[in-house]
Design a protein around this motif. Structure first.
Motif, PDB file in Angstrom:
ATOM      1  N   THR A  92       0.758  -1.262  -0.170  1.00  0.00           N
ATOM      2  CA  THR A  92       0.134   0.116   0.121  1.00  0.00           C
ATOM      3  C   THR A  92       0.830   1.263  -0.013  1.00  0.00           C
ATOM      4  OG1 THR A  92      -0.060   0.161   2.527  1.00  0.00           O
ATOM      5  CG2 THR A  92      -1.665  -1.034   1.442  1.00  0.00           C
ATOM      6  N   GLN A 128     -11.870   4.281  -6.104  1.00  0.00           N
ATOM      7  CA  GLN A 128     -11.542   4.564  -4.634  1.00  0.00           C
ATOM      8  C   GLN A 128     -11.254   5.895  -4.480  1.00  0.00           C
ATOM      9  OE1 GLN A 128      -8.280   1.608  -5.030  1.00  0.00           O
ATOM     10  NE2 GLN A 128      -9.479   0.032  -4.037  1.00  0.00           N
ATOM     11  N   THR A 131     -13.789   8.483  -3.513  1.00  0.00           N
ATOM     12  CA  THR A 131     -14.417   8.168  -2.103  1.00  0.00           C
ATOM     13  C   THR A 131     -13.082   8.470  -1.237  1.00  0.00           C
ATOM     14  OG1 THR A 131     -14.000   5.877  -2.049  1.00  0.00           O
ATOM     15  CG2 THR A 131     -16.036   6.556  -2.920  1.00  0.00           C
ATOM     16  N   HIS A 133     -10.067   7.131  -0.927  1.00  0.00           N
ATOM     17  CA  HIS A 133      -9.620   5.802  -0.560  1.00  0.00           C
ATOM     18  C   HIS A 133      -8.637   5.323  -1.648  1.00  0.00           C
ATOM     19  CE1 HIS A 133     -13.263   5.556   1.944  1.00  0.00           C
ATOM     20  NE2 HIS A 133     -12.325   4.926   2.850  1.00  0.00           N
ATOM     21  N   GLY A 134      -7.845   4.426  -1.458  1.00  0.00           N
ATOM     22  CA  GLY A 134      -7.012   3.602  -2.474  1.00  0.00           C
ATOM     23  C   GLY A 134      -5.594   4.288  -2.561  1.00  0.00           C
ATOM     24  N   ALA A 138      -4.135   7.871  -1.205  1.00  0.00           N
ATOM     25  CA  ALA A 138      -3.212   7.940  -0.247  1.00  0.00           C
ATOM     26  C   ALA A 138      -1.879   8.725  -0.629  1.00  0.00           C
ATOM     27  CB  ALA A 138      -2.806   6.457   0.032  1.00  0.00           C
ATOM     28  N   GLU A 141      -2.398  12.317  -0.520  1.00  0.00           N
ATOM     29  CA  GLU A 141      -2.239  12.799   1.139  1.00  0.00           C
ATOM     30  C   GLU A 141      -0.949  12.957   1.361  1.00  0.00           C
ATOM     31  OE1 GLU A 141      -3.843   9.755   3.430  1.00  0.00           O
ATOM     32  OE2 GLU A 141      -5.973   9.910   2.898  1.00  0.00           O
TER      33      GLU A 141
END
Length: 156
Positions: A92, A128, A131, A133-134, A138, A141
């Motif tokens: 991830t 993703q 919403t 996510h994913g 990431a 961010e």
């Protein structure tokens, strides 16, 4: 193999992220491009290592080599280009961020880019991101760049 960088197994597999090979590739790319400093170096398809238990160690070591290249003024940033690493949950963004931090011994690493398939055929990363996510969300961010590979999905 002729340069003594790859062993027979890695050559037959057609893939390596071993420290010596990454170091050799940075030098080879600098020479081929005639550049003293490369803007971005991608580690391609780390999921091809196959062994999920070994992968974090291999990535951390490759990141350490790339951090050395950054410190030497040979590379500005580095990233991970993957076909299925995120979708098959080999890693991830937070895991990659952590491994880069470990490689440099702090938060000031130079892992700043990821590349993954994004298209109307492979829309999951976009869904993703919408919403929050994913991997795209990431990466955003962390203020990392995201490159889309196969945006036309090979013409499909």
């Amino acid at each position: 193999m002729a340069a003594g960088i790859l062993d027979v197994e890695a050559a037959e597999r057609g893939h390596s992220l071993a420290a010596g090979y990454v170091r050799w590739q940075v030098e080879r790319n600098r020479a081929t491009l005639g550049r003293s400093c490369l803007d971005t170096v991608f580690l391609h398809n780390p999921e091809r290592i196959g062994d999920r238990a070994v992968l974090p160690f291999v990535l951390r070591e490759a990141f350490a080599v790339l951090e050395e290249a950054v410190a030497a003024g040979q590379v500005r940033t580095y990233g991970v280009a993957t076909w299925s690493g995120f979708t098959d949950r080999f890693f991830t963004i937070p895991q990659l961020d952590r491994l880069a931090s470990e490689a440099v011994g702090g938060r000031e690493h130079h892992l700043r880019v990821v590349q993954l398939p994004v298209s109307v055929v492979q829309a999951e990363p976009l869904e993703q991101a919408l919403t929050g996510h994913g991997p795209i969300a990431a990466a955003a961010e962390r203020d990392w760049e995201v490159f889309a590979s196969a945006p036309l999905h090979g013409g499909s």
